[in-house]
Design an enzyme around this catalytic site. Sequence first.
Site, PDB file in Angstrom:
ATOM      1  N   LYS A  22       0.838  -1.211   0.000  1.00  0.00           N
ATOM      2  CA  LYS A  22       0.000   0.000   0.000  1.00  0.00           C
ATOM      3  C   LYS A  22       0.869   1.255   0.000  1.00  0.00           C
ATOM      4  O   LYS A  22       0.666   2.163  -0.808  1.00  0.00           O
ATOM      5  CB  LYS A  22      -0.898   0.008   1.243  1.00  0.00           C
ATOM      6  CG  LYS A  22      -1.500   1.356   1.566  1.00  0.00           C
ATOM      7  CD  LYS A  22      -2.421   1.322   2.764  1.00  0.00           C
ATOM      8  CE  LYS A  22      -1.833   1.753   4.093  1.00  0.00           C
ATOM      9  NZ  LYS A  22      -1.538   3.173   4.278  1.00  0.00           N
ATOM     10  N   ASN A  23       1.853   1.289   0.921  1.00  0.00           N
ATOM     11  CA  ASN A  23       2.598   2.529   1.113  1.00  0.00           C
ATOM     12  C   ASN A  23       3.623   2.788   0.019  1.00  0.00           C
ATOM     13  O   ASN A  23       4.245   3.847   0.000  1.00  0.00           O
ATOM     14  CB  ASN A  23       3.241   2.553   2.505  1.00  0.00           C
ATOM     15  CG  ASN A  23       2.186   2.768   3.580  1.00  0.00           C
ATOM     16  OD1 ASN A  23       1.042   3.107   3.274  1.00  0.00           O
ATOM     17  ND2 ASN A  23       2.568   2.577   4.836  1.00  0.00           N
ATOM     18  N   CYS A 118      -5.490  12.461  12.364  1.00  0.00           N
ATOM     19  CA  CYS A 118      -6.325  11.258  12.263  1.00  0.00           C
ATOM     20  C   CYS A 118      -6.236  10.550  13.607  1.00  0.00           C
ATOM     21  O   CYS A 118      -5.628  11.060  14.556  1.00  0.00           O
ATOM     22  CB  CYS A 118      -5.882  10.362  11.108  1.00  0.00           C
ATOM     23  SG  CYS A 118      -4.310   9.571  11.368  1.00  0.00           S
ATOM     24  N   ARG A 123      -0.354  14.743  13.075  1.00  0.00           N
ATOM     25  CA  ARG A 123       0.249  14.582  11.761  1.00  0.00           C
ATOM     26  C   ARG A 123       0.342  15.877  10.938  1.00  0.00           C
ATOM     27  O   ARG A 123      -0.272  15.990   9.868  1.00  0.00           O
ATOM     28  CB  ARG A 123      -0.478  13.481  10.987  1.00  0.00           C
ATOM     29  CG  ARG A 123      -0.526  12.179  11.770  1.00  0.00           C
ATOM     30  CD  ARG A 123      -1.145  11.042  11.008  1.00  0.00           C
ATOM     31  NE  ARG A 123      -0.258  10.508   9.985  1.00  0.00           N
ATOM     32  CZ  ARG A 123      -0.544   9.425   9.266  1.00  0.00           C
ATOM     33  NH1 ARG A 123      -1.684   8.789   9.441  1.00  0.00           N
ATOM     34  NH2 ARG A 123       0.298   8.990   8.354  1.00  0.00           N
ATOM     35  N   ASP A 307       3.950   0.786  12.097  1.00  0.00           N
ATOM     36  CA  ASP A 307       2.804   0.115  11.458  1.00  0.00           C
ATOM     37  C   ASP A 307       2.689  -1.360  11.861  1.00  0.00           C
ATOM     38  O   ASP A 307       1.737  -2.043  11.458  1.00  0.00           O
ATOM     39  CB  ASP A 307       2.901   0.233   9.928  1.00  0.00           C
ATOM     40  CG  ASP A 307       2.708   1.666   9.453  1.00  0.00           C
ATOM     41  OD1 ASP A 307       2.345   2.527  10.275  1.00  0.00           O
ATOM     42  OD2 ASP A 307       2.938   1.923   8.251  1.00  0.00           O
ATOM     43  N   ARG A 399      -9.032  -0.370   4.109  1.00  0.00           N
ATOM     44  CA  ARG A 399      -8.143   0.655   3.537  1.00  0.00           C
ATOM     45  C   ARG A 399      -6.847   0.029   3.054  1.00  0.00           C
ATOM     46  O   ARG A 399      -6.263   0.494   2.075  1.00  0.00           O
ATOM     47  CB  ARG A 399      -7.762   1.674   4.611  1.00  0.00           C
ATOM     48  CG  ARG A 399      -8.714   2.799   4.833  1.00  0.00           C
ATOM     49  CD  ARG A 399      -8.042   3.828   5.736  1.00  0.00           C
ATOM     50  NE  ARG A 399      -6.722   4.161   5.225  1.00  0.00           N
ATOM     51  CZ  ARG A 399      -5.676   4.525   5.983  1.00  0.00           C
ATOM     52  NH1 ARG A 399      -5.783   4.628   7.272  1.00  0.00           N
ATOM     53  NH2 ARG A 399      -4.509   4.793   5.426  1.00  0.00           N
TER      54      ARG A 399
HETATM   55  C1  LIG Z   1       0.916   6.379   3.324  1.00  0.00           C
HETATM   56  C2  LIG Z   1       2.120   6.101   4.126  1.00  0.00           C
HETATM   57  O1  LIG Z   1       3.169   5.789   3.598  1.00  0.00           O
HETATM   58  N1  LIG Z   1       2.003   6.159   5.430  1.00  0.00           N
HETATM   59  C3  LIG Z   1       3.110   5.838   6.280  1.00  0.00           C
HETATM   60  C4  LIG Z   1       3.976   7.065   6.460  1.00  0.00           C
HETATM   61  O2  LIG Z   1       3.144   8.092   6.994  1.00  0.00           O
HETATM   62  P1  LIG Z   1       3.661   9.588   6.970  1.00  0.00           P
HETATM   63  O3  LIG Z   1       4.388   9.854   5.708  1.00  0.00           O
HETATM   64  O4  LIG Z   1       2.515  10.458   7.323  1.00  0.00           O
HETATM   65  O5  LIG Z   1       4.669   9.548   8.203  1.00  0.00           O
HETATM   66  P2  LIG Z   1       5.869  10.533   8.556  1.00  0.00           P
HETATM   67  O6  LIG Z   1       7.129   9.740   8.558  1.00  0.00           O
HETATM   68  O7  LIG Z   1       5.800  11.743   7.697  1.00  0.00           O
HETATM   69  O8  LIG Z   1       5.484  10.954  10.031  1.00  0.00           O
HETATM   70  C5  LIG Z   1       6.228  10.559  11.164  1.00  0.00           C
HETATM   71  C6  LIG Z   1       6.064  11.589  12.275  1.00  0.00           C
HETATM   72  O9  LIG Z   1       6.527  12.862  11.831  1.00  0.00           O
HETATM   73  C7  LIG Z   1       5.538  13.851  12.027  1.00  0.00           C
HETATM   74  N2  LIG Z   1       5.611  14.863  10.935  1.00  0.00           N
HETATM   75  C8  LIG Z   1       5.613  14.446   9.635  1.00  0.00           C
HETATM   76  C9  LIG Z   1       5.665  15.363   8.606  1.00  0.00           C
HETATM   77  C10 LIG Z   1       5.719  16.748   8.932  1.00  0.00           C
HETATM   78  O10 LIG Z   1       5.770  17.623   8.049  1.00  0.00           O
HETATM   79  N3  LIG Z   1       5.722  17.116  10.238  1.00  0.00           N
HETATM   80  C11 LIG Z   1       5.674  16.208  11.264  1.00  0.00           C
HETATM   81  O11 LIG Z   1       5.673  16.576  12.439  1.00  0.00           O
HETATM   82  C12 LIG Z   1       4.221  13.074  11.993  1.00  0.00           C
HETATM   83  O12 LIG Z   1       3.183  13.774  12.650  1.00  0.00           O
HETATM   84  C13 LIG Z   1       4.604  11.789  12.697  1.00  0.00           C
HETATM   85  O13 LIG Z   1       4.527  11.971  14.081  1.00  0.00           O
HETATM   86  O14 LIG Z   1       5.051   6.756   7.362  1.00  0.00           O
HETATM   87  C14 LIG Z   1       4.610   6.384   8.680  1.00  0.00           C
HETATM   88  C15 LIG Z   1       5.833   6.208   9.545  1.00  0.00           C
HETATM   89  O15 LIG Z   1       6.554   5.116   9.133  1.00  0.00           O
HETATM   90  C16 LIG Z   1       3.735   5.138   8.606  1.00  0.00           C
HETATM   91  O16 LIG Z   1       3.206   4.872   9.869  1.00  0.00           O
HETATM   92  C17 LIG Z   1       2.592   5.335   7.621  1.00  0.00           C
HETATM   93  O17 LIG Z   1       1.945   4.107   7.380  1.00  0.00           O
HETATM   94  C1  LIG Z   2      -0.760   4.765   9.249  1.00  0.00           C
HETATM   95  C2  LIG Z   2      -0.899   4.124   8.091  1.00  0.00           C
HETATM   96  O1  LIG Z   2      -1.296   4.678   6.928  1.00  0.00           O
HETATM   97  P1  LIG Z   2      -1.640   6.221   6.608  1.00  0.00           P
HETATM   98  O2  LIG Z   2      -0.348   6.976   6.663  1.00  0.00           O
HETATM   99  O3  LIG Z   2      -2.174   6.160   5.215  1.00  0.00           O
HETATM  100  O4  LIG Z   2      -2.638   6.684   7.624  1.00  0.00           O
HETATM  101  C3  LIG Z   2      -0.584   2.675   7.978  1.00  0.00           C
HETATM  102  O5  LIG Z   2      -0.409   2.186   6.843  1.00  0.00           O
HETATM  103  O6  LIG Z   2      -0.508   1.990   9.018  1.00  0.00           O
END
Ligand SMILES: CC(=O)N[C@H]1[C@@H](OP(=O)(O)OP(=O)(O)OC[C@H]2O[C@@H](n3ccc(=O)[nH]c3=O)[C@H](O)[C@@H]2O)O[C@H](CO)[C@@H](O)[C@@H]1O
Ligand SMILES: C=C(OP(=O)(O)O)C(=O)O
Length: 420
Positions: A22-23, A118, A123, A307, A399
């Site tokens: 998915k990711n 969420c 986030r 995850d 999802r």
């Molecule tokens: C669709 C997808 O691929 N989702 C994955 C992606 O989410 P996602 O890309 O949202 O995760 P991030 O690595 O960006 O987020 C990690 C942490 O950094 C924080 N943050 C992030 C961006 C930002 O601009 N500011 C900030 O503070 C977030 O709130 C969170 O606490 O990586 C996560 C961490 O491995 C996984 O759990 C999710 O499944």
């Molecule tokens: C947190 C997840 O996905 P998303 O970043 O799309 O919410 C996930 O795949 O576990």
Amino acid sequence: MDRFIIHGGHRLRGDIVIGGAKNAALKLLVAGLLTSERLVLRNVPRIADITTMRRLLEQHGVTVEDIEGDGGTLAVGGSITNTVAPYDIVSQMRASILVLGPLLARCGEARVSLPGGCAIGTRPVDMHLKGLEALGAEISLEGGYINARAPRGLVGDRIVLPFASVGATENLLMASCLARGRTEIINAAREPEIADLVACLNSMGARITGSGSGTLTIEGVEALHGTTHSVMPDRIECGTYACAAAITGGELRLIGGRADHLGAVVRALEEAGVEVFQEDDALRVRRTGALRGVDIMTEPYPGFPTDMQAQFMALLSVAEGASMVTETIFENRFMHVPELNRMGARINVHGSSAIIRGVHSLSGAPVMATDLRASFSLILAGLAAHGETILSRVYHLDRGYEAVERKLAQCGAQIERVRD
Ligand SMILES: CC(=O)N[C@H]1[C@@H](OP(=O)(O)OP(=O)(O)OC[C@H]2O[C@@H](n3ccc(=O)[nH]c3=O)[C@H](O)[C@@H]2O)O[C@H](CO)[C@@H](O)[C@@H]1O
Ligand SMILES: C=C(OP(=O)(O)O)C(=O)O
């Protein structure tokens, strides 16, 4: 809203085919916005998030063709006619924010709804926005939307991420492929899904080096072209079914599973008394003895993945002794704890850590899914519990997991989907 009814107590045995990640697939589809030529993706998982992403891309004007008619091979192509990503889609799926960089790089403008938080955390997307500003974008926030403009195009720069954010790395990576000059992303996330995206972008004509490391260097090019790419196997789906073999004391061959993508999870499974073997095309997971408690802490890759935290907690709830699970990535990712406790688990949360005192057995109960991985932790608990578990709000699970009930039932689980 669909529900699952599970009758626990059956050891799982057999083969499960691991689907496309998915990711990875979500971002690979977005990469289709970076070219007017056709990007063909194979091994796409048939999950609700992909349907949502297709809807988002199609409302930008591009076509997403289902080449084989089974959802597994998708071709993105055509022109972008609309650079607005609306609230009703972005609010359903946070990965929608990833269209921001590509739209800006291709069209010089984008208006993308702020995704908001969420169930698992607030986030924010500040790192995405600061990084794009460093590439020359003018960004303002208005009415819940990000308005971004780069009328003279993006220009490469050196961007140091304060945290190795997966999404920020991907957004900046895609944007910088079409920026003028060189971009360096320092403290880039190293998740295997990013390496898969880099491989696809390079095969579209991008010039990216440093894949898999914390520094990505991108030499901007004028345009990207089409290609065909196969989505990597889903390491989180694989880890999840590994926990299913472990919690039921069974043995599963996870076809397509790769131990090298799951190092920290494999180590934790082995420490807990589970045997894991890499075969040519599969990961074999088996438990014959007792489960032992272990301590885990979630971290960016190659650390233990957030995850997998909820699924592992279900496993530890029936392990001998005490375990500690510390969540460092998301501030609110323990929503499964009260539900597991309703099934007889003994888990206490103290800030970002949970102490789990292993119990001999769990008992089935009506429980509620709160997010994608929490949903599966409750399925795992239900597979191990005696009696009946009814899991509601299965849409969270849909999802990101394809054909859960079929994959589990063919290995001996008693699980049934009830459509209301
Ligand atoms: C669709 C997808 O691929 N989702 C994955 C992606 O989410 P996602 O890309 O949202 O995760 P991030 O690595 O960006 O987020 C990690 C942490 O950094 C924080 N943050 C992030 C961006 C930002 O601009 N500011 C900030 O503070 C977030 O709130 C969170 O606490 O990586 C996560 C961490 O491995 C996984 O759990 C999710 O499944
Ligand atoms: C947190 C997840 O996905 P998303 O970043 O799309 O919410 C996930 O795949 O576990």
